[in-house]
Design an enzyme around this catalytic site. Structure first.
Site, PDB file in Angstrom:
ATOM      1  N   ALA A 157       0.805  -1.226   0.000  1.00 48.28           N
ATOM      2  CA  ALA A 157       0.000   0.000   0.000  1.00 48.28           C
ATOM      3  C   ALA A 157       0.837   1.275   0.000  1.00 48.28           C
ATOM      4  CB  ALA A 157      -0.950  -0.011   1.197  1.00 48.28           C
ATOM      5  N   ALA A 158       1.632   1.480   1.032  1.00 49.19           N
ATOM      6  CA  ALA A 158       2.395   2.727   1.134  1.00 49.19           C
ATOM      7  C   ALA A 158       3.444   2.823   0.038  1.00 49.19           C
ATOM      8  CB  ALA A 158       3.049   2.829   2.514  1.00 49.19           C
ATOM      9  N   GLU A 179      10.558  -5.843  -3.085  1.00 47.80           N
ATOM     10  CA  GLU A 179       9.537  -6.567  -2.331  1.00 47.80           C
ATOM     11  C   GLU A 179      10.073  -7.957  -1.986  1.00 47.80           C
ATOM     12  OE1 GLU A 179       6.607  -8.351  -0.469  1.00 47.80           O
ATOM     13  OE2 GLU A 179       6.544  -6.182  -0.895  1.00 47.80           O
ATOM     14  N   SER A 235       0.942  -4.859  -4.155  1.00 43.35           N
ATOM     15  CA  SER A 235      -0.265  -4.032  -4.141  1.00 43.35           C
ATOM     16  C   SER A 235      -1.557  -4.836  -3.986  1.00 43.35           C
ATOM     17  CB  SER A 235      -0.321  -3.207  -5.444  1.00 43.35           C
ATOM     18  OG  SER A 235      -1.248  -2.149  -5.324  1.00 43.35           O
ATOM     19  N   CYS A 257      -6.795  -6.429   4.039  1.00 45.23           N
ATOM     20  CA  CYS A 257      -8.018  -6.422   4.854  1.00 45.23           C
ATOM     21  C   CYS A 257      -9.119  -7.304   4.267  1.00 45.23           C
ATOM     22  CB  CYS A 257      -8.532  -4.997   5.016  1.00 45.23           C
ATOM     23  SG  CYS A 257      -7.379  -3.906   5.889  1.00 45.23           S
ATOM     24  N   VAL A 307      15.460  -7.058   1.941  1.00 42.78           N
ATOM     25  CA  VAL A 307      16.466  -6.089   2.366  1.00 42.78           C
ATOM     26  C   VAL A 307      16.913  -6.397   3.790  1.00 42.78           C
ATOM     27  CG1 VAL A 307      16.947  -3.661   2.826  1.00 42.78           C
ATOM     28  CG2 VAL A 307      15.599  -4.304   0.820  1.00 42.78           C
ATOM     29  N   ASN A 332      -1.949   4.075   2.617  1.00 44.57           N
ATOM     30  CA  ASN A 332      -2.109   4.647   1.282  1.00 44.57           C
ATOM     31  C   ASN A 332      -1.926   6.155   1.296  1.00 44.57           C
ATOM     32  OD1 ASN A 332      -3.092   2.645  -0.972  1.00 44.57           O
ATOM     33  ND2 ASN A 332      -3.989   1.924   0.936  1.00 44.57           N
ATOM     34  N   LYS A 338     -24.108   7.644  26.951  1.00 43.17           N
ATOM     35  CA  LYS A 338     -24.385   6.449  26.150  1.00 43.17           C
ATOM     36  C   LYS A 338     -25.888   6.274  26.010  1.00 43.17           C
ATOM     37  CE  LYS A 338     -23.804   2.170  27.682  1.00 43.17           C
ATOM     38  NZ  LYS A 338     -23.171   0.890  28.108  1.00 43.17           N
ATOM     39  N   TRP A 343     -33.904  13.355  14.431  1.00 36.06           N
ATOM     40  CA  TRP A 343     -32.662  13.579  15.156  1.00 36.06           C
ATOM     41  C   TRP A 343     -31.801  12.338  14.986  1.00 36.06           C
ATOM     42  CZ3 TRP A 343     -31.131  18.148  16.880  1.00 36.06           C
ATOM     43  CH2 TRP A 343     -32.083  19.107  17.218  1.00 36.06           C
TER      44      TRP A 343
END
Length: 442
Positions: free
Chosen positions: A10-11, A32, A38, A42, A80, A302, A356, A431
């Site tokens: 992602a990053a 990688e 990519s 989740c 790495v 991301n 609550k 409401w």
């Protein structure tokens, strides 16, 4: 300019695409350690039940697409092992051959994510004991489920543990959750977590509290899980006891947070020149706590990756921080949290109060089936909103995002009453539930 990005999810790839779209000549190498780029981690629990057809369906872009369409030198199986910030090199080994590599950089982004915690429990390497973080992890679980598997034990009752419990239950397994603490989802307050426990009982998911796992036993594959209090028969174990930032290969020239995450500033820069970090290996500034935090989520990864990529090529974008927003589906209920819980407010020595309510997410005359429980945390004197926890059958995501936006803008509970929120009987009462709760703070 030569850019190297460590990490292809992602990053890392959000940053890579910003570099690709920038003007000027550049060389871009991404490293990688796995073979898949990519993908949406989740979504993997939902591949267990078939809601997601195949684990590979969560891949956003293939390695070949990054190479052929975008001209990125996207390498796989490159693990790495060292970053030399003085010589400006990264080095490591190719996992499939053992061959070593070394590359130089002008600017570097560390986007190495996080690793599942694997405690040093006796028998943890028996067949049938899994974690779920990658597509290969998921395929291994699916392959193992082809055997005669009836009883599944999940160690840990957080986000992933609950999602996996739901999906194992959906395919007809008997599910037990072992939770070391006294509640599910420690991010919530105890009174709200009780609603999750109620749902687990309704779904016939057994939850064991206050027991610590000590070991596993079996003949090649797991057959028993042993806690400090008793033994449990099991055919499959899913470990979900947390993650730790993948930063162990880095040197002590970097500044780290309490969990080992790399501390970054608002521009995603580390304290080392020409080195940036983003995603699950990096810190995130928490706007409500007003301090660096560690909240490893795909949304942050991301966003941080995009900002890091823009700044790597000379931009000046800032990461504005998080307010701690999350949402989770667990069987027939949705669970949302943003901002501070009561527990967190106490830890920060804030003079706070809470309200609550349990109400309906739609007009009462339209449907009386669904319920929604809303808990607001706010400063006692100023009424400034600090956080919310919302659990119910419908409309949790809508309300938690409204509160998250209010938190971002430092609004009070009184300000919530002035919001022009959408209304029609199938969606809301006149409401909104968060406004109903806000009324109680006047």
């Amino acid at each position: 300019m030569k850019y190297i990005i460590i990490g292809g999810d992602a990053a890392g790839m959000s940053a890579a695409m910003q570099i690709v779209r920038s003007e000027g000549e550049h060389e871009l190498i991404t490293l990688e350690r796995g073979e898949i780029y990519s993908y949406g981690q989740c979504g993997l629990p939902y591949a267990i039940s078939g809601i997601v057809g195949e684990p590979e369906d969560v891949i956003a872009r293939s390695v070949d697409k990054f190479r052929d369409k975008y001209g990125i030198d996207a390498k796989v199986n490159h693990d790495v092992k060292q970053v030399d910030t003085e010589e400006k090199t990264v080095s490591g080994s190719i996992t499939t051959s053992g061959q070593t590599f070394q590359f130089s950089y002008d600017k570097l982004l560390i986007a190495t994510g996080a690793n599942p915690v694997m405690p040093d429990w006796e028998g943890i390497h028996l067949n049938g004991i899994f974690h779920i973080k990658t597509i290969p992890d998921t395929n291994e679980i699916l392959d193992y489920l082809d055997q005669d598997i009836d009883n599944v034990t999940i160690v840990g009752g957080g986000y992933v543990g609950l999602e996996m419990a739901e999906n194992f239950k959906a395919i007809g397994k008997d599910v037990t959750i072992i939770q070391r603490g006294e509640q599910l989802m420690k991010q919530l307050d105890q009174d709200m977590a009780q609603l999750i426990d109620d749902e687990a009982k309704k779904q016939e998911i057994q939850v064991i509290y206050g027991e610590s796992v000590k070991s596993f036993s079996g003949n090649k594959q797991v057959e028993k899980l042993h806690t400090d209090q008793q033994d449990y028969q099991t055919d499959l174990v899913l470990l979900s006891v947390g993650i730790t930032p993948n930063t162990q290969f880095l040197g002590d020239e970097f500044k780290y947070g309490d969990k080992g995450e790399i501390i970054v500033n608002e521009h995603m820069q580390t304290n080392v020149a020409d080195v940036f970090a983003a995603g699950d290996c990096a810190s995130q500034y928490h706007r409500i706590k007003q301090q660096q935090d560690y909240a490893p989520l795909g949304t942050h990864a991301n966003k941080q990756g995009m900002i890091a990529g823009q700044n790597l090529v000379g931009g000046n974008r800032s990461f504005k921080g998080i307010v701690g927003t999350s949402v989770l589906k667990f069987c027939d209920i949705d669970i949302g949290k943003t901002g501070l819980s009561e527990k967190e407010a106490k830890q920060l020595s804030i003079d706070f109060d809470t309200v609550k309510i349990t109400t309906r997410p739609v007009a009462g005359y339209y449907s009386n089936k669904e319920k929604l429980t809303v808990k607001l945390v706010y400063e006692k004197v100023s009424k400034t909103l600090l956080g919310a926890q919302i659990i119910g059958h419908k409309g949790v995501d809508k309300r938690i995002d409204v509160v998250a936006t209010a938190l971002y803008h430092n609004m009070s509970t009184t300000d919530l009453l002035d919001l022009d929120l959408s209304y029609a009987p199938p969606f809301n009462g006149v409401w909104d539930p968060i406004q109903q709760a806000a009324k109680r703070t006047l």
